[in-house]
Every structure is written in structure tokens, then in C-alpha cells.
Design a protein around this motif. Structure first.
Motif, mmCIF file in Angstrom:
data_model
loop_
_atom_site.group_PDB
_atom_site.id
_atom_site.type_symbol
_atom_site.label_atom_id
_atom_site.label_comp_id
_atom_site.label_asym_id
_atom_site.label_seq_id
_atom_site.Cartn_x
_atom_site.Cartn_y
_atom_site.Cartn_z
ATOM 1 N N SER A 259 -2.647 -4.003 9.219
ATOM 2 C CA SER A 259 -1.928 -3.601 8.559
ATOM 3 C C SER A 259 -0.207 -3.659 8.275
ATOM 4 C CB SER A 259 -1.945 -1.964 9.314
ATOM 5 O OG SER A 259 -1.683 -1.959 10.389
ATOM 6 N N SER A 260 0.356 -2.596 7.859
ATOM 7 C CA SER A 260 1.527 -2.392 7.109
ATOM 8 C C SER A 260 2.367 -1.625 7.893
ATOM 9 C CB SER A 260 1.817 -2.985 5.672
ATOM 10 O OG SER A 260 1.863 -2.256 4.946
ATOM 11 N N SER A 261 3.754 -1.481 8.222
ATOM 12 C CA SER A 261 4.617 -0.401 8.642
ATOM 13 C C SER A 261 6.141 -0.410 8.225
ATOM 14 C CB SER A 261 4.435 -0.306 10.009
ATOM 15 O OG SER A 261 5.573 -1.539 10.349
ATOM 16 N N ARG B 173 -0.848 -7.171 12.888
ATOM 17 C CA ARG B 173 -1.978 -6.171 12.526
ATOM 18 C C ARG B 173 -2.359 -7.311 10.968
ATOM 19 N NH1 ARG B 173 0.647 -2.471 16.336
ATOM 20 N NH2 ARG B 173 -0.453 -2.867 17.768
ATOM 21 N N TYR C 113 -7.620 0.413 6.432
ATOM 22 C CA TYR C 113 -8.941 -0.587 6.217
ATOM 23 C C TYR C 113 -9.466 -0.135 7.652
ATOM 24 C CZ TYR C 113 -4.165 -2.874 5.183
ATOM 25 O OH TYR C 113 -3.383 -4.010 4.635
ATOM 26 N N ASN D 115 1.982 -6.069 6.287
ATOM 27 C CA ASN D 115 0.277 -6.674 6.306
ATOM 28 C C ASN D 115 0.483 -8.255 7.510
ATOM 29 O OD1 ASN D 115 1.366 -7.963 3.509
ATOM 30 N ND2 ASN D 115 -1.418 -8.341 3.882
ATOM 31 N N THR E 229 2.194 4.215 9.360
ATOM 32 C CA THR E 229 1.425 2.900 8.824
ATOM 33 C C THR E 229 0.342 3.203 8.279
ATOM 34 O OG1 THR E 229 -0.729 3.381 10.416
ATOM 35 C CG2 THR E 229 1.448 3.060 11.640
ATOM 36 N N ASP E 230 -0.575 1.819 7.377
ATOM 37 C CA ASP E 230 -1.403 2.721 6.815
ATOM 38 C C ASP E 230 -2.651 1.783 7.162
ATOM 39 O OD1 ASP E 230 -1.060 -0.505 6.551
ATOM 40 O OD2 ASP E 230 -1.580 -0.801 4.468
ATOM 41 N N ILE E 231 -2.675 1.616 8.576
ATOM 42 C CA ILE E 231 -3.909 1.864 9.654
ATOM 43 C C ILE E 231 -5.641 2.381 8.989
ATOM 44 C CG2 ILE E 231 -5.168 1.697 11.721
ATOM 45 C CD1 ILE E 231 -2.487 0.645 13.041
ATOM 46 N N THR F 265 0.717 -0.969 -0.005
ATOM 47 C CA THR F 265 0.410 0.465 -0.359
ATOM 48 C C THR F 265 0.723 1.401 -0.139
ATOM 49 O OG1 THR F 265 -0.646 -0.201 2.174
ATOM 50 C CG2 THR F 265 -2.255 -0.925 0.967
ATOM 51 N N PHE G 229 -9.111 -4.023 10.248
ATOM 52 C CA PHE G 229 -8.543 -3.706 11.070
ATOM 53 C C PHE G 229 -8.605 -4.060 11.610
ATOM 54 C CE2 PHE G 229 -5.657 -1.645 14.528
ATOM 55 C CZ PHE G 229 -4.638 -1.621 14.179
#
Ligand code: 1HN
Length: 380
Positions: A280-282, A278, A338, A312, A333-335, A91, A344
Motif C-alpha cells: 500500500s501507499s500512505s 507494504r 489491496y 507503495n 492509507t489505501d490498504i 491511487t 496486501f
């Protein structure tokens, strides 16, 4: 009809369906089965070392020459993501950008939202964003919201470097990449005190400006971030994330940008984080200290100036094995990509307020159908 005949008949049909641009859901079932327990992470956990990044940037400077309209930015490509469109995660794309003394990177805008985390700043250097001058000092965070004009300026006599982070992968997937050059090198800067973020986040706001909610040019000065961190002197914070503070949008309290959230994380000496994952990814930049990113398969060391990525749905933990120095991370993060859709998830659940992670194996029915969830328990 025998089983063999039936399967031959189905194979024949599948082949026929393909010729008329149709596909049975039973063909997709194989992919669904792979998603039991969650998605396969996109890409791998990885670390880019400070010295490798700096050397590549020196080489890029020679190869590319002076920049004006283009950016001397090197995206950290996740080795587990392939193809010309690969980013740091599926992302997001992040990487360092260097602006040499005297350079101006021409004004443009795009539908991708960007953050800039300054790794080598200067009080004379700035990014102009939608008519505002955002000064770039060490470890400041600057926002370039979606579709804001931005040009970078380095009138100082020293190199200025920062980490760019953009929601490129998401926008590519959505087919929503738009781009527009400004046509001139520098945009018009508004100098009145009433035009800044102070006014837009104040309780008394201009009636003549549209509410731009989460899309404002904002600078989060490191000086203030550091002061806030110091208020938590000695506090360990979460057993998973250490002491983690969000760079909130000062207007609405929401994520840093509608698709991206930024954190500052402090791991006290001896911190040994618990494993978690999670949806999400970071991507993290190491501001201070060192440590390890520990996954099921490997231990990845990181130190000041390094960049590392956690894809992710990847179980991982963070460690600071120093007995004296805290580790401080800037994490993107792309939280927010989500949360609006209830996607999420966390394992274990509810570390930072995620929805219930889909369990595997699941209880016989989803939670709302569990016996105890019916308001009338006698009703069966
Ligand atoms: C971009 O416009 C910038 O404006 C930096 O500084 C990095 C990476 C991908 C696409 C556009 C900038 C970028 C970028």
C-alpha cells in the motif's frame, strides 16, 4: 535454421503481430522480470512544507478569486508521477483546501470517496454531507463517502483549512469517475436528532433506511481521538508504526471508507522505527512535533503542518528524534484497496496482519506445496 535466422523470424512476426493488434506474451516477459521481488514503487517519497503550502494557498487565493462551485484545493503532486492525471500516490490524491470567511462551495457529488482532516478549524464552519452538518474543528476527521452530496460552508470570520484525501488514482484506473452537480448552492439539511450517525451506528436502527454499511457521513472529533490516545499514556506501540489507531467505521468496524483507511499515529520521544514496506501507499499530515522519514536513499525531515508521502512497496522507517515531544501523525492509507484481493503484503510479514509477502528468491515451490504442508507427509 541458425539462431540469427530464428530471432529475425520472431522479430518479423512481432512486427506483423503489432500491425494486426496482437502481442506475444514473450514481449511482456521483460516487464514481468522487473517485478521479481515486487513492483517498482509508483512515485517517490516526498515532503511538502507547511510554509510552502500556506504561501501557495495565498497565491491561489489571489489568482483564483472567490470560489463558489470550484474548490480552492491544491493537490500535492508526487514529483515521481508524471502527466496531467498524476496524484500524490498512484491511487490517492491529497492536498489542502482553504475556504475563506463567508464562502460556500456549491454542492456536488462524485464517485470518488473523500476524507477531510481539518488543519485550521472553526466551530461555525461545516461540511454538509447527505443532509448532515459535520462541524469542522481543529484536527477533526470528516467523511464524504462515494456519491454523497457535499457542500462546504464557512460562516465564521476566519480562514478554514483542511487536508482533502480522495481515491482519485484508483477510480481513474478503473474508468469509474462519475460527477454530478447538485444544481443549487446548498443541500437540504435534516435537523432531527434521529437522522445522525448515532442512529445508524446504534443497535436499534431505522427499518426504512437502506443499509449504507461503510458509506456514512461521519465526523470523528479530535477531542475524542485525543482522549483515546491518552489512554495509551507512555505505550510505545508497534516497533514499526508507533502507537497507531485506526479510525474504524463505527457501523461495521471495517476501514474508515471502503477504499481508504485513516490512522492516528503517535511516536514517543526517541522513537526509532524499524524498516518495513507494504504493498500500500500512505500520506501523512504532521499534527504535532517533528521527525524523519528515512528511506534507503535519503532522510526527509518533517515538522508540524507538513505533508509527506510514502509510495507503495517503499522500505522506510519513522523516527522522532526529540527527547521531549511526542510526534503525532494523521495518516491516510489505501490498504483497503489491496486487502479484498489478497494483495496486501508486508515486509517483514504480519506487522498489521498482511498476507505473506512473496519472497525473493522463493522457496522452490509456493508455500502450500512445501513438503510439510501436505497432510500426508508420506505421500510424495
Ligand atoms: C473535490 O470535489 C473536493 O469537494 C476537493 O471539496 C478536492 C480533488 C479532486 C477532485 C475532486 C471537494 C478534490 C475534489
Amino acid at each position: 535454421m541458425t539462431d540469427t535466422e530464428a530471432s529475425l523470424r520472431l522479430e518479423e512476426f512481432d512486427a506483423h503481430a503489432a500491425t494486426i493488434n496482437l502481442q506475444g506474451q514473450w514481449k511482456a516477459e521483460a516487464h514481468l522480470i522487473k517485478a521479481i521481488g515486487g513492483p517498482a514503487p509508483a512515485g517517490i517519497p516526498f515532503r511538502w512544507k507547511r510554509d510552502e503550502l500556506a504561501q501557495a494557498m495565498d497565491e491561489a487565493t489571489v489568482a483564483l478569486g472567490p470560489v463558489d462551485t470550484a474548490r480552492r484545493h491544491l493537490t500535492c503532486i508526487n514529483p515521481g508521477l508524471k502527466g496531467p492525471a498524476a496524484g500524490t500516490t498512484h491511487t490517492m490524491s491529497a492536498g489542502l483546501q482553504l475556504v475563506k470567511p463567508g464562502e460556500v462551495c456549491w454542492s456536488h457529488r462524485h464517485s470518488m470517496a473523500a476524507i477531510r482532516f481539518v488543519t485550521q478549524g472553526n466551530p461555525d464552519a461545516y461540511t454538509a454531507v447527505d443532509g448532515e452538518k459535520l462541524i469542522m474543528e481543529d484536527f477533526d476527521l470528516l467523511l464524504t463517502p462515494r456519491f454523497s452530496w457535499h457542500d462546504h460552508h464557512n460562516p465564521s470570520d476566519q480562514d478554514v483549512v483542511w487536508l482533502d484525501g480522495l481515491d482519485v488514482g484508483l477510480l481513474r484506473g478503473l474508468g469509474a469517475v462519475f460527477y454530478e452537480p447538485y444544481g443549487e448552492s446548498s443541500q437540504h439539511i435534516r435537523e432531527r436528532a434521529g437522522d445522525g450517525i448515532g442512529t445508524r451506528s446504534h443497535w436499534l436502527r431505522p427499518t426504512w433506511e437502506q443499509d449504507r454499511g461503510g458509506r456514512l457521513p461521519i465526523r470523528y472529533p479530535w477531542r475524542e481521538v485525543k482522549q483515546r490516545l491518552d489512554l495509551y499514556d507512555g505505550v510505545e506501540g508497534s516497533p514499526y508504526d508507533g502507537l497507531a489507531l485506526r479510525y474504524a467505521n463505527p457501523v461495521n468496524g471495517g476501514p474508515t471508507l471502503p477504499t481508504l483507511d485513516c490512522w492516528v499515529q503517535r511516536l514517543l520521544p526517541g522513537f526509532s522505527g524499524l524498516p518495513h514496506r507494504r504493498s500500500s501507499s500512505s500520506i501523512s499530515f504532521v499534527i504535532q512535533g517533528s521527525g524523519q522519514l528515512v528511506t534507503d536513499d535519503e532522510v526527509i525531515d518533517f515538522a508540524q503542518g507538513d505533508v509527506f508521502v510514502v509510495p507503495n512497496w517503499t522500505t522506510h522507517r519513522l523516527v522522532n528524534d526529540s527527547d521531549a515531544e511526542p510526534t503525532i501523525l494523521f495518516t491516510l492509507t489505501d490498504i483497503p484497496m489491496y486487502t479484498p484481493f489478497g494483495l496486501f503484503y508486508e515486509e517483514p510479514e504480519d506487522i498489521i496482519g498482511a498476507s505473506l509477502a512473496p519472497a525473493n528468491p522463493t522457496p522452490p515451490l509456493t508455500p502450500i506445496y512445501r513438503e510439510g504442508a501436505f497432510y500426508d507427509r508420506d505421500e510424495k
